[in-house]
Design a protein around this motif. Structure first.
Motif, PDB file in Angstrom:
ATOM      1  N   ASP A 120     -10.792 -16.758   8.753  1.00 52.87           N
ATOM      2  CA  ASP A 120     -12.006 -15.988   8.483  1.00 52.87           C
ATOM      3  C   ASP A 120     -11.950 -14.682   9.263  1.00 52.87           C
ATOM      4  O   ASP A 120     -12.051 -14.663  10.487  1.00 52.87           O
TER       5      ASP A 120
ATOM      6  N   LYS B 290     -14.944 -14.042  12.460  1.00 57.68           N
ATOM      7  CA  LYS B 290     -15.950 -13.250  11.763  1.00 57.68           C
ATOM      8  C   LYS B 290     -16.690 -12.334  12.736  1.00 57.68           C
ATOM      9  O   LYS B 290     -17.102 -12.752  13.817  1.00 57.68           O
TER      10      LYS B 290
ATOM     11  N   ASN C 194     -16.156 -24.517  18.691  1.00 55.06           N
ATOM     12  CA  ASN C 194     -16.950 -23.518  17.967  1.00 55.06           C
ATOM     13  C   ASN C 194     -17.936 -22.879  18.933  1.00 55.06           C
ATOM     14  O   ASN C 194     -18.936 -23.484  19.313  1.00 55.06           O
TER      15      ASN C 194
ATOM     16  N   ASN D 252     -13.246 -21.355  16.570  1.00 51.64           N
ATOM     17  CA  ASN D 252     -14.132 -20.328  16.032  1.00 51.64           C
ATOM     18  C   ASN D 252     -14.722 -19.529  17.182  1.00 51.64           C
ATOM     19  O   ASN D 252     -15.554 -20.027  17.937  1.00 51.64           O
TER      20      ASN D 252
ATOM     21  N   LYS E 103      -7.300 -23.775  11.510  1.00 51.00           N
ATOM     22  CA  LYS E 103      -8.505 -23.055  11.114  1.00 51.00           C
ATOM     23  C   LYS E 103      -8.925 -22.118  12.238  1.00 51.00           C
ATOM     24  O   LYS E 103      -9.178 -22.560  13.356  1.00 51.00           O
TER      25      LYS E 103
ATOM     26  N   GLY F  47     -11.614 -18.867  13.172  1.00 49.76           N
ATOM     27  CA  GLY F  47     -12.769 -18.063  12.798  1.00 49.76           C
ATOM     28  C   GLY F  47     -12.887 -16.820  13.655  1.00 49.76           C
ATOM     29  O   GLY F  47     -13.062 -16.917  14.873  1.00 49.76           O
TER      30      GLY F  47
ATOM     31  N   SER G 212      -8.930 -26.497  15.337  1.00 43.36           N
ATOM     32  CA  SER G 212      -9.911 -25.548  14.804  1.00 43.36           C
ATOM     33  C   SER G 212     -10.528 -24.765  15.950  1.00 43.36           C
ATOM     34  O   SER G 212     -10.975 -25.351  16.944  1.00 43.36           O
TER      35      SER G 212
ATOM     36  N   GLY H 264     -15.871 -16.312  16.472  1.00 39.67           N
ATOM     37  CA  GLY H 264     -16.461 -15.199  15.742  1.00 39.67           C
ATOM     38  C   GLY H 264     -17.828 -14.790  16.271  1.00 39.67           C
ATOM     39  O   GLY H 264     -18.448 -15.481  17.074  1.00 39.67           O
TER      40      GLY H 264
ATOM     41  N   TYR I  18     -22.528 -23.162  19.254  1.00 35.72           N
ATOM     42  CA  TYR I  18     -22.681 -21.834  18.672  1.00 35.72           C
ATOM     43  C   TYR I  18     -24.143 -21.395  18.709  1.00 35.72           C
ATOM     44  O   TYR I  18     -25.060 -22.207  18.668  1.00 35.72           O
TER      45      TYR I  18
ATOM     46  N   ARG J 181     -19.061 -19.533  18.372  1.00 36.94           N
ATOM     47  CA  ARG J 181     -19.427 -18.270  17.725  1.00 36.94           C
ATOM     48  C   ARG J 181     -20.855 -17.857  18.098  1.00 36.94           C
ATOM     49  O   ARG J 181     -21.700 -18.692  18.409  1.00 36.94           O
TER      50      ARG J 181
END
Length: 285
Positions: free
Chosen positions: A129, A103, A44, A72, A99, A101, A70, A74, A18, A46
């Protein structure tokens, strides 16, 4: 050849890249390499300047990984194509994520409604999220065209127990959106009978007095379910940034006082004089 950054993360079955400014071209190349990582459980990416092309590459990778729990994506820009692919992924047999994400991913009411329908059907999601998006933009249209479904209404459906809803969401972040009016009321009403949610962030929305009163009753209902005494989990409800009329309604409703932890949280905030400039006669001798 697998990049060193991926190999280092593989030890924990997690791919974390990220805020490194990958961009779309690099994201496509990295996702091709990441297919060689076995038993990957978390991705992840993001805040990487990704748009539709880059996010689609990540989602295609996710579809090929049945062990992923998971994701993410975002703080990137979710476009029409990537939004459709996310819908496809959430309904895919390989999707078991708990999970998600999203955002600041440019998610509006229409996109949110589709995602929520997918999440409700699969039932694996525990943490979601959706902060810093465009949820609630259709509330004004809903006032004149009641058939218009807003994000608040679809989220309320997600939090309501019924035969078609398999989801038991535990953490939900809706801060920095525009949830208000009818959507806010239905969302607060859905909380009244929800037994599973343990963390809810509604900061920087505009609930108003009616939704505030209903949310006060929801807090009372949650207290009766014994979430605090049985699970020892503090219900995180940072609602301090709503319109002041909502705070006054909730504080005077009496229901919230049944939950000593939340009521003490409000009292501490009030002692810091955050309400000072809104109180009649403030600033006068």
């Amino acid at each position: 050849m697998i990049p060193a950054s991926l190999c280092a993360s593989y030890i924990n079955c997690v791919w974390v890249m990220y805020s490194v400014g990958m961009g779309n071209e690099m994201a496509v190349l990295v996702c091709q390499a990441a297919k060689d990582l076995p038993m990957l459980e978390s991705i992840n990416v993001r805040d990487n300047n990704l748009t539709c092309t880059g996010i689609c590459a990540v989602l295609k990778l996710a579809i090929s990984i049945p062990t992923l729990v998971s994701l993410n994506i975002g703080e990137n820009k979710l476009g029409d194509e990537s939004s459709s692919l996310l819908h496809e992924y959430l309904m895919h047999d390989n999707c078991h994520i708990s999970k998600l994400g999203l955002k600041n991913a440019d998610v509006d009411d229409i996109e949110c409604n589709r995602f929520i329908a997918d999440v409700s059907t699969k039932g694996d999601m525990k943490e979601l999220d959706l902060s810093s998006n465009k949820l609630g933009m259709l509330e004004s249209l809903n006032a004149v065209l009641p058939d218009t479904v807003t994000a608040g209404e679809s989220l309320a459906e997600l939090l309501t127990e019924h035969a078609d809803n398999k989801c038991r969401l535990e953490k939900l972040d809706l801060s920095w959106n525009m949830i208000r009016m009818e959507g806010a009321y239905k969302l607060a009403e859905a909380m009244t009978n929800n037994k599973y949610l343990t963390s809810l962030n509604l900061a920087y929305n505009s609930f108003g007095s009616e939704a505030g009163t209903m949310l006060g009753k929801a807090v009372s209902a949650l207290h009766l379910y014994g979430l605090f005494s049985l699970l020892h989990i503090l219900f995180s409800l940072p609602i301090f940034y709503f319109f002041i009329i909502f705070l006054c309604t909730l504080l005077t409703a009496g229901d919230v006082q049944q939950n000593s932890e939340i009521f003490e949280h409000f009292q501490q905030w009030h002692r810091r004089k955050c309400l000072y400039y809104y109180m009649p006669g403030a600033g006068t001798e």
